[in-house]
Design a protein around this motif. Structure first.
Motif, PDB file in Angstrom:
ATOM      1  N   ALA A 101      -0.721   0.424   0.591  1.00  0.00           N
ATOM      2  CA  ALA A 101      -1.591   1.480   1.147  1.00  0.00           C
ATOM      3  C   ALA A 101      -0.857   2.348   2.166  1.00  0.00           C
ATOM      4  N   VAL A 102       0.089   1.765   2.911  1.00  0.00           N
ATOM      5  CA  VAL A 102       0.766   2.513   3.977  1.00  0.00           C
ATOM      6  C   VAL A 102       1.637   3.649   3.420  1.00  0.00           C
ATOM      7  N   MET A 103       1.982   3.551   2.124  1.00  0.00           N
ATOM      8  CA  MET A 103       2.855   4.566   1.520  1.00  0.00           C
ATOM      9  C   MET A 103       2.244   5.970   1.637  1.00  0.00           C
ATOM     10  N   ALA A 104       0.923   6.040   1.585  1.00  0.00           N
ATOM     11  CA  ALA A 104       0.224   7.339   1.640  1.00  0.00           C
ATOM     12  C   ALA A 104       0.445   8.035   2.977  1.00  0.00           C
ATOM     13  N   TYR A 105       0.840   7.301   4.008  1.00  0.00           N
ATOM     14  CA  TYR A 105       0.971   7.896   5.354  1.00  0.00           C
ATOM     15  C   TYR A 105       2.422   8.091   5.779  1.00  0.00           C
ATOM     16  N   ALA A 141       5.963  -0.415  -2.677  1.00  0.00           N
ATOM     17  CA  ALA A 141       5.556  -1.086  -1.430  1.00  0.00           C
ATOM     18  C   ALA A 141       6.557  -0.771  -0.321  1.00  0.00           C
ATOM     19  N   VAL A 142       6.046  -0.720   0.905  1.00  0.00           N
ATOM     20  CA  VAL A 142       6.874  -0.465   2.088  1.00  0.00           C
ATOM     21  C   VAL A 142       6.706  -1.634   3.053  1.00  0.00           C
ATOM     22  N   ASN A 143       7.833  -2.173   3.562  1.00  0.00           N
ATOM     23  CA  ASN A 143       7.707  -3.216   4.594  1.00  0.00           C
ATOM     24  C   ASN A 143       8.366  -2.811   5.909  1.00  0.00           C
ATOM     25  N   THR A 144       9.138  -1.700   5.866  1.00  0.00           N
ATOM     26  CA  THR A 144       9.855  -1.265   7.068  1.00  0.00           C
ATOM     27  C   THR A 144       9.748   0.254   7.196  1.00  0.00           C
ATOM     28  N   VAL A 145       9.389   0.724   8.389  1.00  0.00           N
ATOM     29  CA  VAL A 145       9.243   2.154   8.617  1.00  0.00           C
ATOM     30  C   VAL A 145      10.112   2.545   9.820  1.00  0.00           C
ATOM     31  N   GLY A 157       9.689   5.482   4.967  1.00  0.00           N
ATOM     32  CA  GLY A 157       9.318   4.142   4.498  1.00  0.00           C
ATOM     33  C   GLY A 157      10.393   3.507   3.631  1.00  0.00           C
ATOM     34  N   TYR A 158      10.739   2.258   3.941  1.00  0.00           N
ATOM     35  CA  TYR A 158      11.753   1.492   3.198  1.00  0.00           C
ATOM     36  C   TYR A 158      11.154   0.168   2.742  1.00  0.00           C
ATOM     37  N   ASN A 159      11.905  -0.543   1.902  1.00  0.00           N
ATOM     38  CA  ASN A 159      11.506  -1.912   1.572  1.00  0.00           C
ATOM     39  C   ASN A 159      12.737  -2.818   1.610  1.00  0.00           C
ATOM     40  N   THR A 160      12.738  -3.786   2.515  1.00  0.00           N
ATOM     41  CA  THR A 160      13.898  -4.679   2.667  1.00  0.00           C
ATOM     42  C   THR A 160      13.621  -6.078   2.093  1.00  0.00           C
TER      43      THR A 160
END
Ligand code: ATR
Length: 275
Positions: free
Chosen positions: A67-71, A84-88, A97-100
């Motif tokens: 959901a955070v991807m939209a922002y 999916a994003v886990n790190t901003v 937005g990144y994903n680690t």
């Protein structure tokens, strides 16, 4: 002092604040990491609020990773691919937005088990968000095959690359375990409180196979314990947790932190020995 954050629901159990604050202190970086409980219907306001507070970067956990991807103002290619994003990171007022998660798992696997992945035959158990992240990262490492098995048939078909991967039912995979160098559980099966559950049976497992579970509560799942008894080299989910955090820390500060120290901090809190 710079502010870093975690947003999730719930977050009270998270070990990320302890791990990152210890790394900031040991590297004498003037920063603080705080976990914020954010209800799903307030996610947009929370992300806007963090920007207003000039937060320098944040982590995202369940249930907000998609959901955070939209922002986000921009999304890194890996995050897009994983959905999916886990790190901003706050880059001049823009949220990137990144994903680690996938890279964190693979770095932990290679470094802690002291292996190279080129030519490896790998089986992933599960086809959810965690599996997806690990899957795409493994494909970048010139592996020979990454097959996926899952309870719900068809879910893996939506993301696999047909030339390097086959999809199996859990039962089919159970018969084929002997074909793999590395077997990875990406499901939550066996996690506290359902500690007696196992994602797949290990009857056909051959000695010397690497068996990795992304779960770290308990540190040794019943599945890993059984794999160890059958002569496998086993790894729990602490490594993935530490390395996804270390990679986020590097994106925020430019410094790759001491992962051994991070692991010690986490293990002290979890009260156990790594396997
Ligand atoms: P995550 O983002 O953490 O990976 P997810 O997207 O909900 O979480 O995916 C969970 C994975 O665990 C899925 O592969 C799921 O199987 P289904 O696709 O059939 O739902 C798997 N899983 C969860 N509980 C399970 C169970 N009791 N038995 C077998 N597989 C299970």
């Amino acid at each position: 002092m710079k502010l870093f954050a975690l947003i999730g629901c719930p977050v009270h159990h998270s070990l990320s604040p302890l791990m990152h604050n210890d790394a900031f202190q040991s590297l004498r970086i003037d920063a603080h990491y705080h976990a914020f409980h954010v209800e799903p219907h307030l996610l947009k306001e929370a992300v806007q609020g963090l920007k207003a507070l000039q937060c320098a970067g944040f982590n995202v956990t369940i249930p907000h990773k998609t959901a955070v991807m939209a922002y986000m103002d921009e999304l890194d290619e890996t995050a897009k691919q994983m959905g999916a994003v886990n790190t901003v990171v706050n880059e001049n007022g823009k949220w990137i937005g990144y994903n680690t998660d996938g890279e964190g798992f693979v770095r932990a696997l290679c470094e802690q088990m002291n292996i190279e992945l080129s030519g490896a035959r790998i089986l992933l158990v599960g086809a959810g968000g965690a599996a997806r992240g690990i899957y795409f990262t493994l494909l970048k490492h010139r592996v020979s095959a990454v097959d996926v098995c899952n309870r719900t048939a068809g879910k893996a078909e939506t993301f696999i690359a047909k030339q390097t991967s086959s999809v199996y039912s859990l039962e089919e995979a159970e018969e084929r375990l002997g074909e793999y160098d590395i077997i990875i559980n990406t499901t939550s099966v066996g996690m506290y409180p359902h500690v007696d559950a196992m994602p797949i049976s290990l009857q056909t497992l051959k000695k010397g196979t690497i068996v990795s579970d992304i779960i770290y509560n308990p540190l040794m799942t019943k599945w890993l314990q059984e794999a160890k008894e059958k002569g496998a080299r086993v790894q729990n989910g602490v490594g993935m947790f530490v390395y996804q955090g270390a990679l986020a820390f590097e994106k925020w500060t430019g410094i790759f932190p001491d992962t051994k120290r991070m692991e010690q901090v986490v293990m002290q809190q979890l009260g156990g020995k790594t396997c």
